[in-house]
Design an enzyme around this catalytic site. Sequence first.
Site, PDB file in Angstrom:
ATOM      1  N   SER A  58      47.179  54.981 -29.359  1.00 23.23           N
ATOM      2  CA  SER A  58      46.062  54.170 -29.864  1.00 23.23           C
ATOM      3  C   SER A  58      46.463  53.444 -31.150  1.00 23.23           C
ATOM      4  O   SER A  58      47.421  53.812 -31.828  1.00 23.23           O
ATOM      5  CB  SER A  58      44.823  55.034 -30.084  1.00 23.23           C
ATOM      6  OG  SER A  58      45.079  55.990 -31.080  1.00 23.23           O
ATOM      7  N   ASN A  59      45.701  52.432 -31.498  1.00 29.19           N
ATOM      8  CA  ASN A  59      45.993  51.611 -32.676  1.00 29.19           C
ATOM      9  C   ASN A  59      45.842  52.421 -33.972  1.00 29.19           C
ATOM     10  O   ASN A  59      45.042  53.360 -34.036  1.00 29.19           O
ATOM     11  CB  ASN A  59      45.048  50.393 -32.685  1.00 29.19           C
ATOM     12  CG  ASN A  59      45.392  49.416 -33.785  1.00 29.19           C
ATOM     13  OD1 ASN A  59      44.803  49.432 -34.858  1.00 29.19           O
ATOM     14  ND2 ASN A  59      46.369  48.563 -33.548  1.00 29.19           N
ATOM     15  N   SER A  60      46.565  52.000 -34.991  1.00 29.36           N
ATOM     16  CA  SER A  60      46.533  52.710 -36.280  1.00 29.36           C
ATOM     17  C   SER A  60      45.116  52.810 -36.852  1.00 29.36           C
ATOM     18  O   SER A  60      44.807  53.731 -37.612  1.00 29.36           O
ATOM     19  CB  SER A  60      47.439  51.986 -37.276  1.00 29.36           C
ATOM     20  OG  SER A  60      47.057  50.624 -37.362  1.00 29.36           O
ATOM     21  N   CYS A  61      44.244  51.861 -36.466  1.00 26.12           N
ATOM     22  CA  CYS A  61      42.889  51.858 -37.046  1.00 26.12           C
ATOM     23  C   CYS A  61      42.091  53.085 -36.620  1.00 26.12           C
ATOM     24  O   CYS A  61      41.130  53.452 -37.292  1.00 26.12           O
ATOM     25  CB  CYS A  61      42.149  50.562 -36.704  1.00 26.12           C
ATOM     26  SG  CYS A  61      41.600  50.430 -35.011  1.00 26.12           S
TER      27      CYS A  61
END
Length: 292
Positions: A58-61
């Site tokens: 998943s994305n770092s956010c």
Amino acid sequence: HATEGPGGGVIQGSASEAVLVAVLAAREQAVVKYRELHPELSDSEIRGKLIAYSSDQSNSCIEKAGVIAAMPIKLLPAGEDLILRGEALKKAIEEDVQDGCIPVICIATLGTTGTCAYDDIESLATVCEDHNVWLHVDAAYAGGAFALDECADLRRGIDRVDSLNFNLHKFMLVNFDCSAMWLKDANKVVDSFNVDRIYLKHKYEGQSQIPDFRHWQIPLGRRFRALKVWITFRTLGAEGLRAHVRKHISLAEQFEKLVKDDKRFELVAPRALGLVCFRPKGDNEITAQLLQ
Ligand code: PLP
């Protein structure tokens, strides 16, 4: 907002904000629910037990939302095909419940940043429903392709999620920043974020046809992002936007063919929408050099 149901949509600035809103709302809902079951526990004791899940793709956010919300987010191992499935989530939840933790939310991705992999929403939804866990879908990039009939497969299971975001500032040609967020039950966010002051009162309060978006987001004030969405849609039309996404896909198909036909390169993952992941054959150092 056109139906009688509690669902609703809001434009956030970024996917990161949409994910954070979902994580915070899920956290507060869990605290309220658990407080009723265990009145002997303080809110901070309950918060200390909360846990969330996402994939290691998943994305770092997502991880950042966990840091801001002060709730650990376990990054579960995706399969070899880089897809997160219900099986991995179920195992993690069962272990954590055994250890006294309270599972709160799972953030799945449709179109991961690395390879545009699609997590298996159907199997994740089944596990989330069984364990009363909020399921959020981050479709920041791929969400724009939901508009294409030939990509209908991407939407499989999406009717079972609690919230979703996609970036109009990616595939949908709207200039930065503009991230659409949808909630199955907007009251869950509003109830979590509702902090009132006398100077914020107005005569339309409580009317569902006129949502108070300050309760759906982090800031109090809002930019008028709907205007640029309206202008983009009016200028290009739904078909124009679909044609744009199709063009990206067809360019990626052409590029994929070039990579396949060239002995120096190889594909790292199957092409997905407009993304082709490739590398020069041989040592990783060559890839690093090419990237440089
Ligand atoms: N989620 C995914 C899957 C992304 O690919 C990206 C950005 O590339 C983001 C989230 C972050 O988007 P934003 O800059 O709108 O927060």
